[in-house]
Design a protein around this motif. Structure first.
Motif, PDB file in Angstrom:
ATOM      1  N   SER B  11       0.831  -1.209   0.000  1.00 61.34           N
ATOM      2  CA  SER B  11       0.000   0.000   0.000  1.00 61.34           C
ATOM      3  C   SER B  11       0.862   1.254   0.000  1.00 61.34           C
ATOM      4  CB  SER B  11      -0.899  -0.037   1.223  1.00 61.34           C
ATOM      5  OG  SER B  11      -1.468   1.199   1.454  1.00 61.34           O
ATOM      6  N   ALA B  12       1.912   1.255   0.851  1.00 60.47           N
ATOM      7  CA  ALA B  12       2.801   2.417   0.903  1.00 60.47           C
ATOM      8  C   ALA B  12       3.502   2.610  -0.431  1.00 60.47           C
ATOM      9  CB  ALA B  12       3.828   2.237   2.020  1.00 60.47           C
ATOM     10  N   ALA B  13       3.917   1.501  -1.059  1.00 57.56           N
ATOM     11  CA  ALA B  13       4.629   1.603  -2.339  1.00 57.56           C
ATOM     12  C   ALA B  13       3.720   2.202  -3.410  1.00 57.56           C
ATOM     13  CB  ALA B  13       5.118   0.224  -2.765  1.00 57.56           C
ATOM     14  N   VAL B  14       2.469   1.732  -3.478  1.00 61.67           N
ATOM     15  CA  VAL B  14       1.548   2.258  -4.493  1.00 61.67           C
ATOM     16  C   VAL B  14       1.252   3.741  -4.217  1.00 61.67           C
ATOM     17  CG1 VAL B  14      -0.732   2.028  -5.514  1.00 61.67           C
ATOM     18  CG2 VAL B  14       0.563   0.014  -4.953  1.00 61.67           C
ATOM     19  N   PHE B  15       1.112   4.071  -2.930  1.00 61.15           N
ATOM     20  CA  PHE B  15       0.864   5.474  -2.574  1.00 61.15           C
ATOM     21  C   PHE B  15       2.022   6.359  -3.015  1.00 61.15           C
ATOM     22  CE2 PHE B  15       0.672   9.167   0.120  1.00 61.15           C
ATOM     23  CZ  PHE B  15      -0.675   9.427   0.213  1.00 61.15           C
ATOM     24  N   MET B  16       3.263   5.871  -2.783  1.00 63.70           N
ATOM     25  CA  MET B  16       4.433   6.682  -3.147  1.00 63.70           C
ATOM     26  C   MET B  16       4.547   6.820  -4.661  1.00 63.70           C
ATOM     27  SD  MET B  16       5.244   7.541  -0.295  1.00 63.70           S
ATOM     28  CE  MET B  16       4.842   6.983   1.327  1.00 63.70           C
ATOM     29  N   ILE B  17       4.206   5.742  -5.401  1.00 65.54           N
ATOM     30  CA  ILE B  17       4.245   5.848  -6.870  1.00 65.54           C
ATOM     31  C   ILE B  17       3.242   6.892  -7.336  1.00 65.54           C
ATOM     32  CG2 ILE B  17       3.778   4.614  -9.007  1.00 65.54           C
ATOM     33  CD1 ILE B  17       4.859   2.101  -7.624  1.00 65.54           C
ATOM     34  N   GLY B  18       2.043   6.867  -6.716  1.00 63.44           N
ATOM     35  CA  GLY B  18       1.038   7.862  -7.074  1.00 63.44           C
ATOM     36  C   GLY B  18       1.499   9.267  -6.756  1.00 63.44           C
ATOM     37  N   MET B  19       2.147   9.422  -5.601  1.00 65.87           N
ATOM     38  CA  MET B  19       2.635  10.746  -5.203  1.00 65.87           C
ATOM     39  C   MET B  19       3.734  11.217  -6.144  1.00 65.87           C
ATOM     40  SD  MET B  19       3.760  11.625  -1.388  1.00 65.87           S
ATOM     41  CE  MET B  19       4.670  13.074  -0.999  1.00 65.87           C
ATOM     42  N   PHE B  20       4.622  10.292  -6.520  1.00 59.45           N
ATOM     43  CA  PHE B  20       5.691  10.634  -7.465  1.00 59.45           C
ATOM     44  C   PHE B  20       5.088  11.091  -8.789  1.00 59.45           C
ATOM     45  CE2 PHE B  20       8.871   9.334 -10.668  1.00 59.45           C
ATOM     46  CZ  PHE B  20       9.902  10.157 -10.251  1.00 59.45           C
ATOM     47  N   GLY B  21       4.068  10.372  -9.241  1.00 59.48           N
ATOM     48  CA  GLY B  21       3.411  10.758 -10.484  1.00 59.48           C
ATOM     49  C   GLY B  21       2.778  12.126 -10.378  1.00 59.48           C
ATOM     50  N   PHE B  22       2.143  12.392  -9.229  1.00 57.63           N
ATOM     51  CA  PHE B  22       1.496  13.696  -9.069  1.00 57.63           C
ATOM     52  C   PHE B  22       2.519  14.820  -9.052  1.00 57.63           C
ATOM     53  CE2 PHE B  22      -0.411  17.151  -6.695  1.00 57.63           C
ATOM     54  CZ  PHE B  22      -1.619  17.274  -7.346  1.00 57.63           C
ATOM     55  N   LEU B  23       3.685  14.566  -8.424  1.00 64.62           N
ATOM     56  CA  LEU B  23       4.684  15.631  -8.313  1.00 64.62           C
ATOM     57  C   LEU B  23       5.414  15.870  -9.625  1.00 64.62           C
ATOM     58  CD1 LEU B  23       6.279  14.846  -4.850  1.00 64.62           C
ATOM     59  CD2 LEU B  23       4.799  16.739  -5.414  1.00 64.62           C
ATOM     60  N   THR B  24       5.590  14.824 -10.444  1.00 65.95           N
ATOM     61  CA  THR B  24       6.463  14.994 -11.605  1.00 65.95           C
ATOM     62  C   THR B  24       5.710  15.170 -12.914  1.00 65.95           C
ATOM     63  OG1 THR B  24       6.642  12.627 -11.794  1.00 65.95           O
ATOM     64  CG2 THR B  24       8.381  13.741 -10.604  1.00 65.95           C
ATOM     65  N   ARG B  25       4.562  14.517 -13.083  1.00 71.45           N
ATOM     66  CA  ARG B  25       3.904  14.616 -14.382  1.00 71.45           C
ATOM     67  C   ARG B  25       3.300  15.994 -14.578  1.00 71.45           C
ATOM     68  NH1 ARG B  25       3.436  10.065 -17.455  1.00 71.45           N
ATOM     69  NH2 ARG B  25       2.967  11.668 -18.978  1.00 71.45           N
ATOM     70  N   ARG B  26       3.308  16.485 -15.824  1.00 71.71           N
ATOM     71  CA  ARG B  26       2.788  17.824 -16.105  1.00 71.71           C
ATOM     72  C   ARG B  26       1.468  17.784 -16.864  1.00 71.71           C
ATOM     73  NH1 ARG B  26       4.484  20.951 -12.537  1.00 71.71           N
ATOM     74  NH2 ARG B  26       3.977  18.964 -11.638  1.00 71.71           N
ATOM     75  N   ASN B  27       1.004  16.590 -17.193  1.00 76.93           N
ATOM     76  CA  ASN B  27      -0.293  16.473 -17.857  1.00 76.93           C
ATOM     77  C   ASN B  27      -1.362  16.369 -16.782  1.00 76.93           C
ATOM     78  OD1 ASN B  27      -2.606  15.467 -19.138  1.00 76.93           O
ATOM     79  ND2 ASN B  27      -1.373  14.639 -20.785  1.00 76.93           N
ATOM     80  N   ILE B  28      -2.348  17.270 -16.830  1.00 74.71           N
ATOM     81  CA  ILE B  28      -3.283  17.365 -15.700  1.00 74.71           C
ATOM     82  C   ILE B  28      -4.120  16.091 -15.549  1.00 74.71           C
ATOM     83  CG2 ILE B  28      -5.133  18.516 -16.980  1.00 74.71           C
ATOM     84  CD1 ILE B  28      -5.398  20.301 -14.434  1.00 74.71           C
ATOM     85  N   ILE B  29      -4.384  15.383 -16.650  1.00 69.96           N
ATOM     86  CA  ILE B  29      -5.190  14.163 -16.560  1.00 69.96           C
ATOM     87  C   ILE B  29      -4.403  13.063 -15.850  1.00 69.96           C
ATOM     88  CG2 ILE B  29      -6.302  12.381 -17.943  1.00 69.96           C
ATOM     89  CD1 ILE B  29      -6.989  14.569 -19.932  1.00 69.96           C
ATOM     90  N   ILE B  30      -3.106  12.968 -16.177  1.00 68.35           N
ATOM     91  CA  ILE B  30      -2.305  11.929 -15.521  1.00 68.35           C
ATOM     92  C   ILE B  30      -2.065  12.284 -14.060  1.00 68.35           C
ATOM     93  CG2 ILE B  30      -0.086  10.763 -15.579  1.00 68.35           C
ATOM     94  CD1 ILE B  30      -0.237  10.773 -18.540  1.00 68.35           C
ATOM     95  N   MET B  31      -1.967  13.594 -13.748  1.00 72.61           N
ATOM     96  CA  MET B  31      -1.864  13.990 -12.341  1.00 72.61           C
ATOM     97  C   MET B  31      -3.114  13.557 -11.577  1.00 72.61           C
ATOM     98  SD  MET B  31      -0.299  17.791 -12.700  1.00 72.61           S
ATOM     99  CE  MET B  31      -0.288  18.230 -10.988  1.00 72.61           C
ATOM    100  N   PHE B  32      -4.248  13.719 -12.228  1.00 73.52           N
ATOM    101  CA  PHE B  32      -5.511  13.341 -11.608  1.00 73.52           C
ATOM    102  C   PHE B  32      -5.587  11.825 -11.394  1.00 73.52           C
ATOM    103  CE2 PHE B  32     -10.224  13.679 -11.530  1.00 73.52           C
ATOM    104  CZ  PHE B  32     -10.254  14.549 -10.478  1.00 73.52           C
ATOM    105  N   MET B  33      -5.076  11.078 -12.382  1.00 68.53           N
ATOM    106  CA  MET B  33      -5.060   9.624 -12.232  1.00 68.53           C
ATOM    107  C   MET B  33      -4.126   9.200 -11.108  1.00 68.53           C
ATOM    108  SD  MET B  33      -5.287   8.631 -16.167  1.00 68.53           S
ATOM    109  CE  MET B  33      -4.605   7.046 -16.035  1.00 68.53           C
ATOM    110  N   SER B  34      -3.067   9.961 -10.878  1.00 72.95           N
ATOM    111  CA  SER B  34      -2.175   9.647  -9.757  1.00 72.95           C
ATOM    112  C   SER B  34      -2.899   9.800  -8.429  1.00 72.95           C
ATOM    113  CB  SER B  34      -0.956  10.565  -9.789  1.00 72.95           C
ATOM    114  OG  SER B  34      -0.299  10.474 -11.006  1.00 72.95           O
TER     115      SER B  34
END
Lengths: 170, 100
Positions: B11-34
């Protein structure tokens, strides 16, 4: 042994698929990987004896939310977006923050002490089925939060229509 | 029997991947999916706690989290559509009207 193997497969697939979701350049590919990811998470819920949660994971997340995402991705013309820079320049800083947080959280897991167990053992839930047990709790003890949840959904429906409307008539 | 720690680490690993995606991706749809990915990570930990503590309350919480996630997806995507209508882009670096 078989249980560990089962969990290992699901954990591996969930990690790989979530990495694919956040790294793909094309949002359509991300949505497709996310669909597969949600099915794997539903499998993990089945493994944890939560049949109803697995079902609503597939129906609501995979069936409704992802279709909504797919609609929006297809509605917006993102062709020129794909040529733009997709990853922020400061990604090493983000990676450092995330890795530090992960280490902190997993280190804290060692201090976890299990509390007293409740009355919903696997046998008790099995004797009256998971959906019935969940529904009974939801409609008695958690009736007020349940009603608030319906209000949240109503506000979301009205808000989505108002926001996506071209112009409000004054 | 699979220990609870494995689930919480996943759970922590998936949460961190999502957080990494939110912090780094610049496409708003992919940020939302994170963000959705992070909600799912929390759901995994709630269901596993519920299973190991033999309590039903975690499942109730997951039920509400899924409700709020559905509402959030509807509102968020409506905001994305109206943003795209005004700016013709889903790139968050272009959206800086509120900057002082």
């Amino acid at each position: 042994m078989l249980q560990q193997l089962f969990f290992g497969y699901y954990a591996f697939m969930i990690i790989i698929l979530s990495l694919l979701v956040v790294t793909r350049g094309n949002p359509v590919h991300s949505v497709m990987w996310m669909l597969l990811l949600f099915f794997h998470i539903a499998g993990l819920y089945l493994f944890l004896n939560a049949e109803f949660i697995a079902a609503i994971q597939v129906i609501v997340y995979a069936g409704a939310i992802l279709v909504l995402f797919l609609f929006v991705v297809l509605l917006l013309n993102l062709r020129e977006e794909l040529s733009l820079r997709q990853i922020a320049g400061s990604w090493p800083a983000a990676f450092f923050i995330v890795a530090a947080l992960f280490i902190t959280v997993t280190a804290a897991l060692g201090a976890y002490v299990q509390g007293p167990v409740g009355s919903y053992s696997i046998e008790a839930v099995r004797s009256e089925t998971h959906t019935k047990a969940l529904g009974r709790l939801l409609y008695t003890e958690y009736l007020f939060p349940f009603e608030i949840a319906s209000l949240i959904l109503l506000v979301a429906v009205v808000g989505a229509v108002v926001l996506a409307k071209r112009k409000l008539r004054s | 029997m699979v220990p609870l720690h494995w689930y919480l680490t996943l759970s922590a690993a998936v949460f961190m991947i999502g957080m990494f995606g939110f912090l780094t991706r610049r496409n708003i749809i992919i940020m939302f999916m994170s963000v959705e990915l992070m909600l799912n990570a929390v759901n995994i930990s709630l269901v596993s706690f519920s299973h190991y503590l033999q309590d039903m309350r975690g499942h109730i919480l997951v039920f509400f989290v899924i409700t709020v996630a559905a509402a959030e997806a509807a509102i968020g995507l409506a905001i994305i559509i109206s943003l795209f209508r005004n700016k013709q882009t889903a790139h968050v670096d272009e959206m800086n009207e509120m900057k002082g």
